[in-house]
Motif scaffolding. Structure first.
Motif, PDB file in Angstrom:
ATOM      1  N   ALA A 145    -143.691  -5.814  -0.165  1.00 22.55           N
ATOM      2  CA  ALA A 145    -145.092  -4.605   0.401  1.00 22.55           C
ATOM      3  C   ALA A 145    -144.473  -4.840   2.051  1.00 22.55           C
ATOM      4  O   ALA A 145    -144.779  -3.884   2.316  1.00 22.55           O
ATOM      5  CB  ALA A 145    -145.964  -5.129  -0.376  1.00 22.55           C
ATOM      6  N   SER A 146    -144.648  -5.966   2.527  1.00 23.79           N
ATOM      7  CA  SER A 146    -144.790  -6.026   3.648  1.00 23.79           C
ATOM      8  C   SER A 146    -144.005  -5.659   4.400  1.00 23.79           C
ATOM      9  O   SER A 146    -143.505  -4.842   5.031  1.00 23.79           O
ATOM     10  CB  SER A 146    -146.128  -6.497   4.969  1.00 23.79           C
ATOM     11  N   ILE A 147    -142.687  -6.782   4.092  1.00 19.44           N
ATOM     12  CA  ILE A 147    -141.588  -5.516   4.936  1.00 19.44           C
ATOM     13  C   ILE A 147    -141.262  -3.907   4.754  1.00 19.44           C
ATOM     14  O   ILE A 147    -140.713  -3.517   5.798  1.00 19.44           O
ATOM     15  CB  ILE A 147    -140.383  -5.893   4.192  1.00 19.44           C
ATOM     16  N   HIS A 148    -141.285  -3.437   3.655  1.00 19.07           N
ATOM     17  CA  HIS A 148    -141.343  -2.082   2.726  1.00 19.07           C
ATOM     18  C   HIS A 148    -141.911  -1.609   4.278  1.00 19.07           C
ATOM     19  O   HIS A 148    -141.371  -0.251   4.766  1.00 19.07           O
ATOM     20  CB  HIS A 148    -141.146  -1.933   2.076  1.00 19.07           C
ATOM     21  N   ASN A 149    -143.132  -1.295   3.984  1.00 26.46           N
ATOM     22  CA  ASN A 149    -144.042  -1.362   4.726  1.00 26.46           C
ATOM     23  C   ASN A 149    -144.130  -1.334   6.677  1.00 26.46           C
ATOM     24  O   ASN A 149    -145.235  -0.645   7.542  1.00 26.46           O
ATOM     25  CB  ASN A 149    -145.846  -1.332   4.077  1.00 26.46           C
ATOM     26  N   HIS A 150    -143.043  -1.995   6.688  1.00 25.79           N
ATOM     27  CA  HIS A 150    -143.208  -2.740   8.328  1.00 25.79           C
ATOM     28  C   HIS A 150    -143.906  -2.851   8.922  1.00 25.79           C
ATOM     29  O   HIS A 150    -145.132  -2.524   9.941  1.00 25.79           O
ATOM     30  CB  HIS A 150    -142.919  -1.155   9.232  1.00 25.79           C
ATOM     31  N   GLU A 151    -144.804  -3.991   8.466  1.00 26.87           N
ATOM     32  CA  GLU A 151    -146.141  -4.756   8.676  1.00 26.87           C
ATOM     33  C   GLU A 151    -145.708  -6.278   8.431  1.00 26.87           C
ATOM     34  O   GLU A 151    -144.401  -7.121   7.987  1.00 26.87           O
ATOM     35  CB  GLU A 151    -147.106  -4.347   7.412  1.00 26.87           C
ATOM     36  N   SER A 152    -146.328  -6.508   9.066  1.00 31.26           N
ATOM     37  CA  SER A 152    -146.510  -8.619   9.533  1.00 31.26           C
ATOM     38  C   SER A 152    -146.860  -9.177   8.218  1.00 31.26           C
ATOM     39  O   SER A 152    -147.415  -8.500   7.382  1.00 31.26           O
ATOM     40  CB  SER A 152    -148.029  -8.608  10.455  1.00 31.26           C
ATOM     41  N   ILE A 153    -146.043 -10.250   7.563  1.00 31.90           N
ATOM     42  CA  ILE A 153    -146.486 -11.182   6.757  1.00 31.90           C
ATOM     43  C   ILE A 153    -147.569 -12.160   7.121  1.00 31.90           C
ATOM     44  O   ILE A 153    -146.850 -13.304   6.578  1.00 31.90           O
ATOM     45  CB  ILE A 153    -144.706 -11.609   6.041  1.00 31.90           C
TER      46      ILE A 153
END
Length: 333
Positions: free
Chosen positions: A311-319
């Motif tokens: 979800a974070s990768i797809h939404n361009h968010e930090s993991i």
């Protein structure tokens, strides 16, 4: 629960290595598993047909390179080729267990570096990203020239013990050899406990030959403590069984084995079942048949970890938040 934005443009596929984990991941993401047919011919050849359009879609493919290692690797490579030829916009491989990771350097003359070969094959197949959990050597990330998200199972495993009734003030994290000190220290930081090291040296090892003799000395205090022997892989079970025997002889009250990847090759289950280990705590990066799910084995799922990463990768968010301890409970299936 992890949410994916514009989920209609995302496809999640699962090959044969770990269907239960794929179903758990699908449920966590709220994203159905896409349809593909995998056929194995009588001579061992593999054929894959993707049964829905992936044109212009962002695709995630879950496959552990676990036993049967070479079959699962070829399934993955063939699937990626099929996706690329079907015009997928982006191909992300989720590899919970990276097979061949232990062959990460030339330990002797005329040896291959097979972990690098696997990286080359994946890049030549033109994947866009790799998501993996606990490489045997974290430096494997440098074998790739594409983005690699190297996730860690330590927060999940440590959280299991933090949520238990374990007396952490009288607990010690044990590295089964000197190479495992970094992992043991990371684990100990989560639980606020000291570490100990099994000094796994003897005459045969000093001469450069292999041995399965039980180690005889420990660096650190384990007397009257609960010992957690932490490793990334439990394969034959020899190391954790020998470690438990030594720790008990040195006064440890109880011994738990902890590992991310439950390879559990032939004889490992019986060895662990008959050892001084109270429980062997692992994750579900590798799917285990029913006969290997012994009473001493506690399995924790990495589905939430993978769902958060996807979800974070797809939404361009930090993991970054995925490196904190979550709430966990054993897998029930």
């Amino acid at each position: 629960m992890s949410k994916i934005e514009n989920a209609e443009n995302v496809r999640l596929f699962a090959l044969n290595s770990n269907q239960p984990l794929a179903r758990r991941l699908s449920e966590k993401l709220g994203l159905p598993l896409s349809d593909a047919t995998i056929t194995h011919f009588a001579d061992g050849e593999i054929s894959i047909t993707i049964n829905e359009s992936v044109r212009g879609r962002e695709v995630y493919v879950l496959q552990s390179v676990s036993q049967p290692v070479n079959t699962n690797l070829m399934e993955l490579l063939i699937m990626v080729d099929a996706l690329r030829r079907a015009s997928a916009a982006k191909i992300n491989v989720i590899m919970p267990y990276y097979g061949y990771a232990r062959q990460d350097r030339k330990a002797r003359s005329r040896e291959p570096i097979t972990a690098k070969l696997i990286a080359n094959l994946l890049e030549m197949d033109q994947i866009d990203r790799l998501i993996a959990i606990d490489f045997h050597a974290p430096q494997l990330q440098g074998f790739f020239d594409i983005p690699v998200d190297h996730l860690q199972a330590a927060p999940i495993l440590a959280s299991y013990f933090a949520q238990s009734d374990l007396d952490l003030e009288n607990t010690v994290i044990v590295a089964p050899d000197h190479a495992g000190v970094t992992l043991a220290r990371r684990f100990a930081e989560f639980l606020g406990t000291p570490i100990a090291i099994i000094d796994n040296r003897n005459l045969e090892q000093q001469r450069g030959t292999k041995t399965t003799e039980t180690p005889t000395s420990i660096i650190g205090d384990v007397a009257n403590k609960t010992a957690l022997v932490v490793d990334d892989i439990v394969d034959t079970g020899v190391r954790v069984a020998n470690s438990a025997e030594l720790l008990k002889s040195c006064g440890a009250k109880e011994v738990y084995g902890v590992a991310t990847h439950a390879v559990l090759s032939k004889g490992a289950v019986e060895r662990i079942q008959n050892s001084a280990v109270k429980n062997m705590v692992v994750t579900d990066t590798i799917d285990l048949p029913a006969e290997k799910r012994i009473d001493k084995l506690v399995r924790l799922s990495i589905a939430d970890l993978l769902a958060g990463a996807v979800a974070s990768i797809h939404n361009h968010e930090s993991i970054h938040y995925l490196y904190n301890m979550p709430e966990v409970k054993p897998v029930e299936d």
